[in-house]
Design an enzyme around this catalytic site. Sequence first.
Site, PDB file in Angstrom:
ATOM      1  NE  ARG A 141      -0.658  -0.172   4.955  1.00  0.00           N
ATOM      2  CZ  ARG A 141      -0.817   0.668   5.977  1.00  0.00           C
ATOM      3  NH1 ARG A 141      -1.572   1.742   5.844  1.00  0.00           N
ATOM      4  NH2 ARG A 141      -0.237   0.432   7.130  1.00  0.00           N
ATOM      5  CD  GLU A 197     -16.533   5.158   4.709  1.00  0.00           C
ATOM      6  OE1 GLU A 197     -17.742   5.360   4.968  1.00  0.00           O
ATOM      7  OE2 GLU A 197     -15.646   5.230   5.570  1.00  0.00           O
ATOM      8  CG  PHE A 215     -14.863   0.977   5.821  1.00  0.00           C
ATOM      9  CD1 PHE A 215     -15.863   0.298   6.513  1.00  0.00           C
ATOM     10  CD2 PHE A 215     -13.683   1.261   6.478  1.00  0.00           C
ATOM     11  CE1 PHE A 215     -15.680  -0.084   7.844  1.00  0.00           C
ATOM     12  CE2 PHE A 215     -13.492   0.885   7.807  1.00  0.00           C
ATOM     13  CZ  PHE A 215     -14.490   0.217   8.491  1.00  0.00           C
ATOM     14  CG  HIS A 224      -5.712  -1.438   6.186  1.00  0.00           C
ATOM     15  ND1 HIS A 224      -5.168  -0.447   5.404  1.00  0.00           N
ATOM     16  CD2 HIS A 224      -5.291  -1.181   7.454  1.00  0.00           C
ATOM     17  CE1 HIS A 224      -4.452   0.373   6.159  1.00  0.00           C
ATOM     18  NE2 HIS A 224      -4.496  -0.046   7.392  1.00  0.00           N
ATOM     19  CG  ASP A 230      -8.117  -3.106  13.258  1.00  0.00           C
ATOM     20  OD1 ASP A 230      -7.998  -2.730  14.437  1.00  0.00           O
ATOM     21  OD2 ASP A 230      -7.672  -2.475  12.290  1.00  0.00           O
ATOM     22  NE  ARG A 251      -2.268  -4.045   9.451  1.00  0.00           N
ATOM     23  CZ  ARG A 251      -2.654  -4.315  10.704  1.00  0.00           C
ATOM     24  NH1 ARG A 251      -3.512  -3.513  11.308  1.00  0.00           N
ATOM     25  NH2 ARG A 251      -2.231  -5.379  11.326  1.00  0.00           N
TER      26      ARG A 251
HETATM   27  C1  LIG Z   1     -17.394   3.218   7.999  1.00  0.00           C
HETATM   28  C2  LIG Z   1     -16.049   3.437   8.560  1.00  0.00           C
HETATM   29  N1  LIG Z   1     -15.170   4.205   7.885  1.00  0.00           N
HETATM   30  C3  LIG Z   1     -13.922   4.377   8.358  1.00  0.00           C
HETATM   31  C4  LIG Z   1     -13.527   3.795   9.528  1.00  0.00           C
HETATM   32  C5  LIG Z   1     -12.115   3.960  10.040  1.00  0.00           C
HETATM   33  N2  LIG Z   1     -12.069   4.771  11.247  1.00  0.00           N
HETATM   34  C6  LIG Z   1     -11.957   4.216  12.460  1.00  0.00           C
HETATM   35  S1  LIG Z   1     -11.952   5.343  13.693  1.00  0.00           S
HETATM   36  C7  LIG Z   1     -12.079   6.625  12.596  1.00  0.00           C
HETATM   37  C8  LIG Z   1     -12.115   8.034  13.095  1.00  0.00           C
HETATM   38  C9  LIG Z   1     -13.254   8.229  14.025  1.00  0.00           C
HETATM   39  O1  LIG Z   1     -13.280   9.535  14.522  1.00  0.00           O
HETATM   40  P1  LIG Z   1     -14.373   9.907  15.606  1.00  0.00           P
HETATM   41  O2  LIG Z   1     -15.706   9.403  15.173  1.00  0.00           O
HETATM   42  O3  LIG Z   1     -14.258  11.343  15.875  1.00  0.00           O
HETATM   43  O4  LIG Z   1     -13.952   8.996  16.857  1.00  0.00           O
HETATM   44  P2  LIG Z   1     -12.980   9.336  18.088  1.00  0.00           P
HETATM   45  O5  LIG Z   1     -12.351  10.671  17.850  1.00  0.00           O
HETATM   46  O6  LIG Z   1     -13.857   9.348  19.284  1.00  0.00           O
HETATM   47  O7  LIG Z   1     -11.977   8.220  18.140  1.00  0.00           O
HETATM   48  C10 LIG Z   1     -12.126   6.143  11.287  1.00  0.00           C
HETATM   49  C11 LIG Z   1     -12.220   6.977  10.090  1.00  0.00           C
HETATM   50  C12 LIG Z   1     -14.483   2.989  10.207  1.00  0.00           C
HETATM   51  N3  LIG Z   1     -14.188   2.340  11.344  1.00  0.00           N
HETATM   52  N4  LIG Z   1     -15.725   2.843   9.714  1.00  0.00           N
END
Ligand SMILES: Cc1ncc(C[n+]2csc(CCOP(=O)(O)OP(=O)(O)O)c2C)c(N)n1
Lengths: 315, 278
Positions: A7, A54, A79, A105, A113, A163
């Site tokens: 990647r 997405e 996703f 990934h 995960d 990944r």
């Molecule tokens: C549908 C989806 N897209 C992307 C992700 C990858 N991802 C995991 S955590 C995250 C950021 C989340 O930020 P936030 O909702 O503000 O959570 P916090 O700051 O409380 O960790 C992302 C993009 C995911 N888990 N699910």
Amino acid sequence: MMEVATRFVFGKELLELAKTNGDFVVCNADTKACGIENFGVIFPDRSYSIGIAEQNLINVAAGLAASGFKVFACTFAVFVTLRCCEQVRNHVCYPKLNVTVVGTHTGLQVGEDGATHAAVEDVAIMRSLPNMTIIQPADAVAARAIAHAAVKFNGPLYVRLHRNPSPVIYDTSYRFELGKATTVRSYGDDVALISSGIMLQKALDAAVALKARGIKARVIDMSTLKPLDVDAVLEAAKATNAVVTIEDHSIIGGLGSAVAQVLGEKYPCMVKCIGIPDVFGESGPSEVLYARYHMDAASIAAAAEKLVRKKIFSC
Amino acid sequence: MANFPKLQVPELKGMARTIRTDVLKMVHAACSGHPGGSLSAADIVTALYFNILNVDPERPRWEDRDRFILSKGHCCPVLYACLARRGFFAVAELATLRKYGSKLQGHPDMNKCPGVDMSTGSLGNGIGCAVGMAIAGKVKQKDYKVFVMLGDGECQEGAVWEAAMCAAHHKLTNLVAIIDVNGLQIIDTTDKVMNIEPLADKWRSFGWKVLELDGHDMEQIVATLNYAKASEGPVVILAKTIKGKGVSYMEGVAKWHGAVPSDEELAQALSEIEGVAE
Ligand SMILES: Cc1ncc(C[n+]2csc(CCOP(=O)(O)OP(=O)(O)O)c2C)c(N)n1
Ligand SMILES: [Mg+2]
């Protein structure tokens, strides 16, 4: 052995290519996927942050593509192929737009995960969409070559990336040709091991183990999953009459299904599909998970040996 | 709440410290996981499990229990720590986070881990599941409340707003959503990645009652959660928090979304959290 994640090589090469090729733009969805999240630092006008959205990522990419841009839309494979599957279908594949969907990934490499993040059905889904082309590099060298091919490509494309660091297999003589498999080892005609992606190293290790047991394998890297190199599959099957497919993906709908479909119709012979059975992933180190699903080199060798014995007894 | 003596504010503060140390030890032992958002949510999730939620560790699937869905499933260390400390499973099991064969999967699995009401990990979906549970509660004439916690970055997902619209449409008086407004997501600050403000106006215009609070002020948390639980929803609580709260080098730093502290960093973090107690 040097190990590099496909990647990052792909993302880095895109950044390099962007310096001389002004035609493409990138869209991100808040993930550290392949490094092109940093594209905007160098090319602020060519990188769009879409956020954790997405479906909108793909629709925006489609709109940009319909306005003349070549677009790379990148995030985690689970996703980008599932959450926005219908957007990929109806707004990228159906109108044949110039969008490269980059999924990182993939397979069991997300390890810890667990199930929600392990993309083990992405190829099956993307394969079933008309107009979609799918490529997956086996190592860093191939990932670099595929970045060049992706930039040149025109139309819906899915690039599948892993990944974790994985062994560098190819040398500078490697050439990627869309739709063409690469024969990586030819010890003989007892069995053909057809792999895709980073499973190539396990296939090669299995071939060495088989050789020590007097079984001569050939190893083929199917870097283009769609359109499948049907000639390479038929040639290998006719020479060996025993084909093992190996993929970091469900055995439903991926490389194994594609190969078995071709052989079922054109040249029925012994086939064994190695991959993830009909289950969700789970947390754990990826190598433990590969062994659990009999996808490690020893299991591949054992399955191949069994197939060869069966072949001998059946003729 | 099967005879559970609710913790009051001073004990809740102590419990939140225990939960924070659990979270850090778990992520350290797992060598992966998400400390930042677990720590920003720690005070609220502690208040939920030790004061607000009517749950019974002896009967994790008890029909009349209050529900809690961690829509931002990546922050499961804080959920697992609360469930263990509340008696759903042994505290020692926290050391198995993300390990092969563990009930503590990298993202919550409702069939593997007792007390988890919904499997989550893909952002934007937990709130819709909470809507379903709230509708079920009404149809079955149950008194339970459904709580769901989302990330602020998570609010960028369209499905969140489909669920928000749906909850108001179906007049779900039994639904409480909590947004952990820590201002950060993976790559950067929320306003840089995709601006979600004005958040309160958005929820209000979707037909929700909006409450705001400091997500690290235990007194406010308990009062507001109790108020929300007693009011006719759908209610959303916008909790202003600090990602990585409690650990100086993690606070407000994007990197700690999904990074693992070294041995030295862990020691420092634990002493900082314990130091607050003195
Ligand atoms: C549908 C989806 N897209 C992307 C992700 C990858 N991802 C995991 S955590 C995250 C950021 C989340 O930020 P936030 O909702 O503000 O959570 P916090 O700051 O409380 O960790 C992302 C993009 C995911 N888990 N699910
Ligand atoms: Mg956040």
